[in-house]
Design a protein around this motif. Structure first.
Motif, short mmCIF file in Angstrom:
data_model
loop_
_atom_site.label_atom_id
_atom_site.label_comp_id
_atom_site.label_asym_id
_atom_site.label_seq_id
_atom_site.Cartn_x
_atom_site.Cartn_y
_atom_site.Cartn_z
N THR A 125 -30.16 -43.28 -0.18
CA THR A 125 -29.50 -42.68 1.52
C THR A 125 -30.60 -42.62 2.61
OG1 THR A 125 -29.28 -40.71 0.39
CG2 THR A 125 -27.50 -42.39 -0.54
N ASP A 126 -32.41 -41.97 2.11
CA ASP A 126 -32.25 -41.33 3.10
C ASP A 126 -32.57 -42.59 4.35
OD1 ASP A 126 -33.11 -39.42 1.23
OD2 ASP A 126 -35.02 -40.07 0.62
N ASP A 127 -33.35 -42.45 5.06
CA ASP A 127 -33.44 -43.27 6.01
C ASP A 127 -34.96 -43.79 6.08
OD1 ASP A 127 -35.30 -43.51 9.26
OD2 ASP A 127 -33.49 -43.35 9.69
N PRO A 128 -35.41 -45.27 6.28
CA PRO A 128 -36.21 -45.97 5.50
C PRO A 128 -37.30 -45.76 6.55
CG PRO A 128 -34.17 -47.22 6.60
CD PRO A 128 -33.90 -46.26 7.38
N SER A 129 -37.56 -44.44 7.00
CA SER A 129 -38.90 -44.75 7.90
C SER A 129 -39.59 -43.30 6.83
CB SER A 129 -38.62 -43.87 9.60
OG SER A 129 -37.87 -42.22 8.68
N VAL A 130 -39.16 -43.04 5.97
CA VAL A 130 -38.69 -42.11 5.18
C VAL A 130 -39.51 -42.00 3.12
CG1 VAL A 130 -39.02 -40.01 6.28
CG2 VAL A 130 -37.31 -40.87 4.99
N ALA A 131 -39.35 -43.51 3.74
CA ALA A 131 -39.16 -43.90 1.78
C ALA A 131 -40.72 -43.75 0.66
CB ALA A 131 -38.61 -45.35 2.13
N GLY A 132 -40.30 -43.18 0.10
CA GLY A 132 -41.80 -43.14 -0.64
C GLY A 132 -42.19 -41.40 -0.33
N LYS A 133 -41.69 -40.71 0.78
CA LYS A 133 -41.95 -39.70 0.62
C LYS A 133 -42.03 -38.27 -0.28
CE LYS A 133 -44.63 -41.06 4.53
NZ LYS A 133 -46.08 -40.82 4.32
N ASP A 134 -42.15 -37.09 -0.16
CA ASP A 134 -41.71 -36.32 -0.99
C ASP A 134 -40.63 -35.15 -0.71
OD1 ASP A 134 -41.55 -34.17 -3.03
OD2 ASP A 134 -43.62 -33.15 -1.75
N ARG A 135 -39.63 -35.86 -1.20
CA ARG A 135 -38.25 -35.46 -1.04
C ARG A 135 -37.82 -33.51 -1.38
NH1 ARG A 135 -33.67 -36.52 -2.24
NH2 ARG A 135 -32.57 -37.26 -0.33
N THR A 136 -38.62 -33.05 -2.00
CA THR A 136 -38.68 -31.91 -2.43
C THR A 136 -38.27 -30.59 -1.14
OG1 THR A 136 -38.52 -29.33 -4.06
CG2 THR A 136 -40.75 -30.98 -2.58
N LEU A 137 -37.35 -30.08 -1.15
CA LEU A 137 -37.07 -28.56 -0.08
C LEU A 137 -37.63 -27.57 -0.78
CD1 LEU A 137 -32.90 -29.85 -0.20
CD2 LEU A 137 -34.22 -30.04 1.28
N ASP A 185 -36.82 -30.54 -8.22
CA ASP A 185 -37.50 -31.91 -7.72
C ASP A 185 -38.65 -32.49 -7.56
OD1 ASP A 185 -36.56 -31.09 -5.25
OD2 ASP A 185 -34.85 -32.48 -5.01
N GLY A 186 -39.46 -31.60 -7.48
CA GLY A 186 -40.56 -31.73 -7.00
C GLY A 186 -41.56 -30.43 -7.44
N ARG A 187 -42.63 -30.49 -7.14
CA ARG A 187 -44.16 -29.75 -7.41
C ARG A 187 -43.95 -28.60 -6.63
NH1 ARG A 187 -49.04 -34.61 -7.59
NH2 ARG A 187 -48.89 -35.54 -10.69
N GLY A 188 -44.26 -27.42 -6.89
CA GLY A 188 -44.26 -26.37 -6.06
C GLY A 188 -44.77 -26.45 -4.69
N TYR A 189 -44.29 -26.23 -4.38
CA TYR A 189 -45.76 -25.28 -2.87
C TYR A 189 -46.21 -23.71 -2.32
CZ TYR A 189 -44.43 -29.73 -0.09
OH TYR A 189 -44.83 -31.18 -0.01
N GLU A 190 -47.70 -23.34 -2.77
CA GLU A 190 -48.03 -22.55 -2.41
C GLU A 190 -47.93 -22.15 -1.26
OE1 GLU A 190 -51.65 -20.26 -2.99
OE2 GLU A 190 -52.24 -22.45 -2.74
N VAL A 191 -47.61 -20.63 -1.17
CA VAL A 191 -47.42 -19.74 0.28
C VAL A 191 -48.54 -19.12 0.25
CG1 VAL A 191 -45.55 -18.36 1.93
CG2 VAL A 191 -44.72 -21.03 -0.05
N ASN A 192 -48.23 -18.07 1.96
CA ASN A 192 -49.38 -17.18 1.80
C ASN A 192 -48.12 -16.11 1.52
OD1 ASN A 192 -50.76 -14.62 2.69
ND2 ASN A 192 -51.89 -16.45 3.81
N PRO A 193 -49.09 -15.27 0.23
CA PRO A 193 -47.16 -13.76 0.33
C PRO A 193 -47.79 -13.43 1.65
CG PRO A 193 -49.69 -14.02 -0.78
CD PRO A 193 -50.14 -14.77 -0.21
N HIS A 194 -49.09 -12.91 2.05
CA HIS A 194 -49.58 -11.95 3.42
C HIS A 194 -48.42 -12.20 4.76
CE1 HIS A 194 -52.02 -9.94 0.72
NE2 HIS A 194 -52.44 -11.72 0.48
N GLN A 211 -44.13 -35.34 -12.51
CA GLN A 211 -44.14 -35.36 -10.05
C GLN A 211 -43.22 -34.03 -10.56
OE1 GLN A 211 -42.45 -38.85 -9.10
NE2 GLN A 211 -43.79 -40.35 -10.26
N THR A 212 -42.92 -33.88 -11.78
CA THR A 212 -41.72 -32.35 -11.15
C THR A 212 -42.42 -30.64 -11.40
OG1 THR A 212 -40.77 -32.52 -12.99
CG2 THR A 212 -39.71 -33.83 -11.12
N PHE A 213 -41.80 -29.83 -10.81
CA PHE A 213 -42.32 -28.44 -11.59
C PHE A 213 -40.43 -27.70 -11.84
CE2 PHE A 213 -43.71 -24.05 -11.44
CZ PHE A 213 -44.90 -24.11 -11.44
N THR A 214 -40.54 -26.74 -12.62
CA THR A 214 -38.80 -25.92 -13.13
C THR A 214 -39.57 -25.04 -12.43
OG1 THR A 214 -37.82 -25.20 -13.95
CG2 THR A 214 -40.34 -24.64 -14.68
#
Length: 496
Positions: free
Chosen positions: A106-118, A136-145, A162-165
């Protein structure tokens, strides 16, 4: 669409706020104990753009990472969007490009194959790093400071899943993190990756197994000797997705299962035991061993708690008619053929917490959220099911002894985080965000409320808060949160 739909997923505590900001010197009513020194991180979904479809849901909103920094009784606050690939693509376009919840067709065709995780579900601290996760995807590292996004995390290219709980389990004694990813090989893949990261954050194990059906596995548990995967009959279907339909549909006629394997063993040693038909659970409280028996304590309901997952399965059960209880499942691992015994422990509820030290071990107290049957006025609208919890429970699972902390009429309460006390014999504290209506409950604008953090004695919740941190803001609904001590923050891999 150019505006937000006025459905339950966009009103009350789900009202879009779309603000990144920092606040210093928050007002504190009462006194925060000096031992509470660190940061309370919260995962807060909030749309950066109006959705592509008017039936969008709260779980499909952009991830934000919020931080209450507490030291010396003083508090500052900050909140930023997690700059996932999805967020950055939509920011550049100035509009939503990704469609329905977990449906790339259901995505716009311009983002086909891109990482969908929020990356909008759980802040996880391990190995000196802070991650924002969504299953639904891998985690993102965030600077804690600084709360700046460092990037997607794949254990330096070692993680194959491809996923991480959103719900790893960390053994407080060994420092190891046990985690998994379902749909590990991609959309609707029935394989689950079971993984272990050592105390320094290095990936040391990844093995894949196939579950009985392609279900959502939101949480799992560990014990001293086992890794345990409770799964429930909410299934994905590739043909349904290709037709533009829902990712998940609950099947009321299918059994649940529990997969149990040695936590340091091979996935070929997995043993499956069949559970009750049609039930559902999103969060397990804890698990532990008693001789040869494994006990699994979980927030169980007789059907899926999310209306959109029930409706996709053709199930017509009103939200207020769902039945449930805090429940114990027990399995004798010495038996030739495994069987599951069940008994209730306490009232229904969810968003449970135990102290870190008892993860996977016998325990005598847990905290979780519920609905106060004697509350005055309607519950505050919002959250993924449309109505927020309004009380906090503390339970001794061995005796069933209960205590309750009420909130003001019409208020909402978020999942608590536990802070350990250095004082011998002191049970520590809980931190929880309370959203309080600015007018009569249910009578005014459901988006008009004020959010504050309550500091609560963990072993005396019935006394109410010993301190309140006033934000002067209406904060979006939290999914999950975590407490990180000052000592751990000082040892983080990323500098401020």
């Amino acid at each position: 669409m150019g505006a937000f739909p006025q459905t339950i997923h966009f009103i009350g505590t789900n009202t879009p706020r779309q603000q990144e900001y920092e606040l210093e010197g928050l007002e504190v009513e009462g006194e925060i104990p000096a031992a509470i020194d660190g940061a309370f991180f919260r995962a807060v979904p909030d749309n950066a753009h109006a959705p592509m479809f008017d039936d969008d849901i709260a779980l499909n909103h952009d991830g934000m990472i919020a931080k209450f920094d507490i030291s010396g009784g003083k508090v500052s606050f900050g909140i930023k969007y997690v700059e996932t690939e999805r967020y950055l693509l939509e920011k550049a376009a100035g509009k939503a490009l990704f469609g329905r919840y977990r449906n790339p067709f259901t995505d716009d065709p311009s983002v086909a194959g891109k990482d969908r995780t929020l990356a909008n579900t759980t802040p996880v601290w391990h190995g000196g790093r802070l991650f924002m996760t969504k299953e639904d995807g891998r985690g993102y590292e965030v600077n804690p400071h600084t709360l700046e996004t460092a990037g997607r995390w794949d254990y330096e290219g070692k993680l194959r899943s491809q996923t991480f709980t959103a719900h790893p389990r960390i053994d407080a004694e060994t420092g190891e993190m046990f985690f998994f990813g379902y749909e590990a090989g991609g959309l609707c893949d029935p394989h689950v990756a079971y993984c272990i990261a050592d105390a320094d954050g290095n990936l040391v194990k990844e093995e894949w197994f196939e579950q009985p059906y392609p279900s959502t596995i939101h949480d799992f548990v560990i014990t001293d000797h086992y890794a345990i995967f409770p799964i429930f009959p909410t299934l994905c279907d590739l043909d349904r997705l290709k037709a533009g339909g829902a990712h998940w549909a609950h099947h009321q006629d299918l059994p649940s299962y529990v997969g149990i394997m040695p936590r340091y063993g091979d996935v070929s040693e997995m043993r499956w035991v069949k559970g009750p038909i049609g039930v559902s659970c999103f969060h397990e409280v804890n698990a532990f061993e008693e001789g040869d028996t494994v006990h699994i304590d979980l927030c169980l309901t007789n059907t899926n708690a999310f209306a959109f997952m029930r409706e996709a399965g053709g199930i017509d059960i009103p939200q207020q008619e769902i039945q449930g209880a805090l429940t114990r499942w027990s399995v004798d691992m010495s038996a030739d053929e495994l069987a599951l015994a069940e008994r209730p422990l306490g009232p229904p509820g969810d968003l449970c917490r135990v102290e870190d030290a008892v993860q996977g071990r016998p325990y005598d107290r847990a905290w979780y959220l519920s609905m106060n049957p004697e509350a005055k006025g309607p519950p505050m609208l919002g959250g993924p099911v449309g109505a927020n919890f309004n009380c906090l429970l503390r339970i001794n699972p061995q005796t069933g002894q209960l205590a309750m902390m009420e909130t003001p009429p019409g208020a909402a309460i978020s999942e608590p985080a536990h802070v350990v006390s250095p004082e011998q014999g002191h049970g520590g504290w809980l931190l929880s965000v309370i959203d309080i209506p600015n007018g009569p409950p249910g009578a005014g604008d459901p988006a008009d409320y004020s959010s504050e953090v309550w500091v609560i004695e963990a072993d005396a919740i019935e006394k109410g808060p010993i301190a309140k941190i006033k934000t002067g803001k209406a904060l979006r609904s939290q999914v999950h949160g975590t407490w990180v001590s000052r000592e751990k923050l000082a040892a983080s891999k990323l500098e401020g």
